[in-house]
Design a protein around this motif. Structure first.
Motif, PDB file in Angstrom:
ATOM      1  N   LEU A  16       0.906  -1.402   0.025  1.00 54.24           N
ATOM      2  CA  LEU A  16      -0.054   0.093   0.154  1.00 54.24           C
ATOM      3  C   LEU A  16       0.871   1.255  -0.040  1.00 54.24           C
ATOM      4  CD1 LEU A  16      -2.766   0.918   0.290  1.00 54.24           C
ATOM      5  CD2 LEU A  16      -2.681   1.235   2.664  1.00 54.24           C
ATOM      6  N   VAL A  17       0.656   2.146  -0.906  1.00 52.90           N
ATOM      7  CA  VAL A  17       1.214   3.460  -1.009  1.00 52.90           C
ATOM      8  C   VAL A  17       0.164   4.574  -0.681  1.00 52.90           C
ATOM      9  CG1 VAL A  17       2.180   5.019  -2.589  1.00 52.90           C
ATOM     10  CG2 VAL A  17       2.812   2.669  -2.907  1.00 52.90           C
ATOM     11  N   ALA A  18      -1.140   4.921  -1.116  1.00 56.93           N
ATOM     12  CA  ALA A  18      -1.963   5.531  -0.589  1.00 56.93           C
ATOM     13  C   ALA A  18      -3.108   5.246  -0.949  1.00 56.93           C
ATOM     14  CB  ALA A  18      -1.618   6.815  -1.551  1.00 56.93           C
ATOM     15  N   ILE A  19      -3.902   5.969  -0.409  1.00 52.22           N
ATOM     16  CA  ILE A  19      -5.574   5.761  -0.430  1.00 52.22           C
ATOM     17  C   ILE A  19      -6.266   6.944  -0.280  1.00 52.22           C
ATOM     18  CG2 ILE A  19      -7.965   4.669   0.476  1.00 52.22           C
ATOM     19  CD1 ILE A  19      -6.109   2.746   2.016  1.00 52.22           C
ATOM     20  N   PHE A  20      -7.109   7.412  -1.640  1.00 53.13           N
ATOM     21  CA  PHE A  20      -7.584   8.323  -1.803  1.00 53.13           C
ATOM     22  C   PHE A  20      -8.962   8.268  -2.113  1.00 53.13           C
ATOM     23  CE2 PHE A  20      -3.494   8.772  -3.795  1.00 53.13           C
ATOM     24  CZ  PHE A  20      -2.954   9.994  -2.885  1.00 53.13           C
ATOM     25  N   ASP A  21      -9.936   9.601  -1.911  1.00 52.68           N
ATOM     26  CA  ASP A  21     -11.395   9.461  -2.301  1.00 52.68           C
ATOM     27  C   ASP A  21     -11.391   9.613  -3.810  1.00 52.68           C
ATOM     28  OD1 ASP A  21     -14.003  11.271  -2.698  1.00 52.68           O
ATOM     29  OD2 ASP A  21     -14.157  10.017  -0.979  1.00 52.68           O
ATOM     30  N   ILE A  22     -12.483   9.239  -4.248  1.00 53.55           N
ATOM     31  CA  ILE A  22     -12.548   9.111  -5.682  1.00 53.55           C
ATOM     32  C   ILE A  22     -12.615  10.533  -6.369  1.00 53.55           C
ATOM     33  CG2 ILE A  22     -15.168   8.957  -5.908  1.00 53.55           C
ATOM     34  CD1 ILE A  22     -12.834   7.235  -8.431  1.00 53.55           C
ATOM     35  N   SER A  23     -13.013  11.601  -5.294  1.00 53.94           N
ATOM     36  CA  SER A  23     -13.229  12.827  -5.960  1.00 53.94           C
ATOM     37  C   SER A  23     -11.911  13.499  -6.222  1.00 53.94           C
ATOM     38  CB  SER A  23     -13.804  13.847  -4.723  1.00 53.94           C
ATOM     39  OG  SER A  23     -13.056  13.880  -3.708  1.00 53.94           O
ATOM     40  N   ILE A  24     -10.716  12.961  -5.991  1.00 47.84           N
ATOM     41  CA  ILE A  24      -9.424  13.818  -6.100  1.00 47.84           C
ATOM     42  C   ILE A  24      -9.043  13.512  -7.523  1.00 47.84           C
ATOM     43  CG2 ILE A  24      -7.879  11.379  -5.999  1.00 47.84           C
ATOM     44  CD1 ILE A  24      -5.910  13.144  -4.227  1.00 47.84           C
ATOM     45  N   GLU A  25      -9.741  12.787  -8.195  1.00 46.86           N
ATOM     46  CA  GLU A  25      -9.417  12.564  -9.808  1.00 46.86           C
ATOM     47  C   GLU A  25      -9.836  13.928 -10.419  1.00 46.86           C
ATOM     48  OE1 GLU A  25      -9.810   8.617 -12.256  1.00 46.86           O
ATOM     49  OE2 GLU A  25     -11.644   9.503 -11.448  1.00 46.86           O
ATOM     50  N   LYS A  26     -11.285  14.743  -9.939  1.00 43.57           N
ATOM     51  CA  LYS A  26     -11.660  15.970 -10.455  1.00 43.57           C
ATOM     52  C   LYS A  26     -10.953  17.068  -9.828  1.00 43.57           C
ATOM     53  CE  LYS A  26     -16.088  13.748 -11.356  1.00 43.57           C
ATOM     54  NZ  LYS A  26     -17.353  13.085 -10.632  1.00 43.57           N
ATOM     55  N   SER A  27     -10.508  17.064  -8.660  1.00 48.24           N
ATOM     56  CA  SER A  27      -9.979  18.202  -7.936  1.00 48.24           C
ATOM     57  C   SER A  27      -8.579  18.423  -8.001  1.00 48.24           C
ATOM     58  CB  SER A  27     -10.398  18.123  -6.371  1.00 48.24           C
ATOM     59  OG  SER A  27      -9.884  16.960  -5.804  1.00 48.24           O
ATOM     60  N   SER A  28      -7.937  17.407  -8.524  1.00 48.06           N
ATOM     61  CA  SER A  28      -6.130  17.481  -8.453  1.00 48.06           C
ATOM     62  C   SER A  28      -5.755  17.098  -9.982  1.00 48.06           C
ATOM     63  CB  SER A  28      -5.790  16.455  -7.375  1.00 48.06           C
ATOM     64  OG  SER A  28      -4.362  16.438  -7.503  1.00 48.06           O
ATOM     65  N   LYS A  29      -5.084  18.178 -10.442  1.00 51.28           N
ATOM     66  CA  LYS A  29      -4.446  17.934 -11.934  1.00 51.28           C
ATOM     67  C   LYS A  29      -3.550  16.878 -11.834  1.00 51.28           C
ATOM     68  CE  LYS A  29      -2.489  20.577 -15.624  1.00 51.28           C
ATOM     69  NZ  LYS A  29      -1.966  21.893 -15.803  1.00 51.28           N
ATOM     70  N   ILE A  30      -2.625  16.826 -10.781  1.00 50.55           N
ATOM     71  CA  ILE A  30      -1.635  15.814 -10.664  1.00 50.55           C
ATOM     72  C   ILE A  30      -2.043  14.625 -10.509  1.00 50.55           C
ATOM     73  CG2 ILE A  30       0.403  15.296  -9.156  1.00 50.55           C
ATOM     74  CD1 ILE A  30       0.860  18.329  -8.568  1.00 50.55           C
ATOM     75  N   SER A  31      -2.819  14.074  -9.708  1.00 54.44           N
ATOM     76  CA  SER A  31      -3.579  12.922  -9.442  1.00 54.44           C
ATOM     77  C   SER A  31      -4.195  12.559 -10.856  1.00 54.44           C
ATOM     78  CB  SER A  31      -4.701  12.839  -8.186  1.00 54.44           C
ATOM     79  OG  SER A  31      -5.804  13.659  -8.527  1.00 54.44           O
ATOM     80  N   LYS A  32      -4.598  13.623 -11.520  1.00 54.86           N
ATOM     81  CA  LYS A  32      -5.443  12.975 -12.893  1.00 54.86           C
ATOM     82  C   LYS A  32      -4.334  12.486 -14.023  1.00 54.86           C
ATOM     83  CE  LYS A  32      -8.987  12.519 -15.697  1.00 54.86           C
ATOM     84  NZ  LYS A  32      -9.886  11.484 -15.477  1.00 54.86           N
ATOM     85  N   GLN A  33      -3.239  13.129 -13.768  1.00 58.65           N
ATOM     86  CA  GLN A  33      -1.869  12.909 -14.617  1.00 58.65           C
ATOM     87  C   GLN A  33      -1.482  11.509 -14.121  1.00 58.65           C
ATOM     88  OE1 GLN A  33       0.495  16.351 -14.292  1.00 58.65           O
ATOM     89  NE2 GLN A  33      -0.507  17.456 -15.917  1.00 58.65           N
ATOM     90  N   TYR A  34      -1.258  11.250 -12.769  1.00 61.79           N
ATOM     91  CA  TYR A  34      -0.823   9.921 -12.603  1.00 61.79           C
ATOM     92  C   TYR A  34      -1.671   8.856 -12.868  1.00 61.79           C
ATOM     93  CZ  TYR A  34       0.740   6.277  -9.586  1.00 61.79           C
ATOM     94  OH  TYR A  34       1.371   5.301  -8.998  1.00 61.79           O
ATOM     95  N   VAL A  35      -2.991   9.036 -12.903  1.00 64.29           N
ATOM     96  CA  VAL A  35      -4.044   7.970 -13.013  1.00 64.29           C
ATOM     97  C   VAL A  35      -3.884   7.550 -14.618  1.00 64.29           C
ATOM     98  CG1 VAL A  35      -6.646   7.499 -13.214  1.00 64.29           C
ATOM     99  CG2 VAL A  35      -5.459   8.231 -11.081  1.00 64.29           C
ATOM    100  N   ASN A  36      -3.738   8.814 -15.380  1.00 65.15           N
ATOM    101  CA  ASN A  36      -3.776   8.707 -16.963  1.00 65.15           C
ATOM    102  C   ASN A  36      -2.499   8.041 -17.334  1.00 65.15           C
ATOM    103  OD1 ASN A  36      -6.265   9.941 -17.671  1.00 65.15           O
ATOM    104  ND2 ASN A  36      -5.246  12.037 -17.625  1.00 65.15           N
ATOM    105  N   HIS A  37      -1.559   8.162 -16.637  1.00 64.28           N
ATOM    106  CA  HIS A  37      -0.112   7.487 -16.795  1.00 64.28           C
ATOM    107  C   HIS A  37      -0.350   6.092 -16.516  1.00 64.28           C
ATOM    108  CE1 HIS A  37       4.287   6.851 -17.301  1.00 64.28           C
ATOM    109  NE2 HIS A  37       4.319   6.178 -16.279  1.00 64.28           N
ATOM    110  N   ALA A  38      -0.749   5.627 -15.305  1.00 61.14           N
ATOM    111  CA  ALA A  38      -1.114   4.425 -14.887  1.00 61.14           C
ATOM    112  C   ALA A  38      -1.844   3.563 -15.994  1.00 61.14           C
ATOM    113  CB  ALA A  38      -1.628   4.414 -13.568  1.00 61.14           C
ATOM    114  N   GLN A  39      -2.856   4.335 -16.472  1.00 61.60           N
ATOM    115  CA  GLN A  39      -3.766   3.835 -17.301  1.00 61.60           C
ATOM    116  C   GLN A  39      -3.013   3.502 -18.815  1.00 61.60           C
ATOM    117  OE1 GLN A  39      -7.318   6.325 -18.087  1.00 61.60           O
ATOM    118  NE2 GLN A  39      -8.696   4.440 -17.827  1.00 61.60           N
TER     119      GLN A  39
END
Length: 83
Positions: A16-39
């Motif tokens: 485990l590295v981190a646990i986030f609420d799903i809303s972080i995707e919409k509110s954080s540009k960096i987290s959206k970029q990270y998820v897109n990269h992982a995708q």
């Protein structure tokens, strides 16, 4: 120790590295970029068919979990309290 993320998915607590609420995707540009990269790297896994409520980041995979981030954090804290 292990943490149940929903459905039939269980991970080692050491992964485990981190646990986030799903809303972080919409509110954080960096987290959206990270998820897109992982995708793009195909390191994303959807758990179950229910709507995702949290994002769980491990060393190798990003999971979309139907369990709330608060519940998952409580489960993770149980293991850190035992250590």
């Amino acid at each position: 120790m292990y943490i149940h993320l929903g459905g039939d998915k269980i991970i080692r607590s050491s992964e485990l590295v981190a646990i986030f609420d799903i809303s972080i995707e919409k509110s954080s540009k960096i987290s959206k970029q990270y998820v897109n990269h992982a995708q793009k790297q195909k390191h994303i896994e959807m758990i179950g068919e229910e709507e995702a409520k949290s994002i769980v980041v491990t060393k190798s995979t990003v999971y979309y979990s139907p369990i709330s981030s608060n519940t998952l954090k409580k489960r993770a804290n149980v293991f850190t309290d035992l250590a």
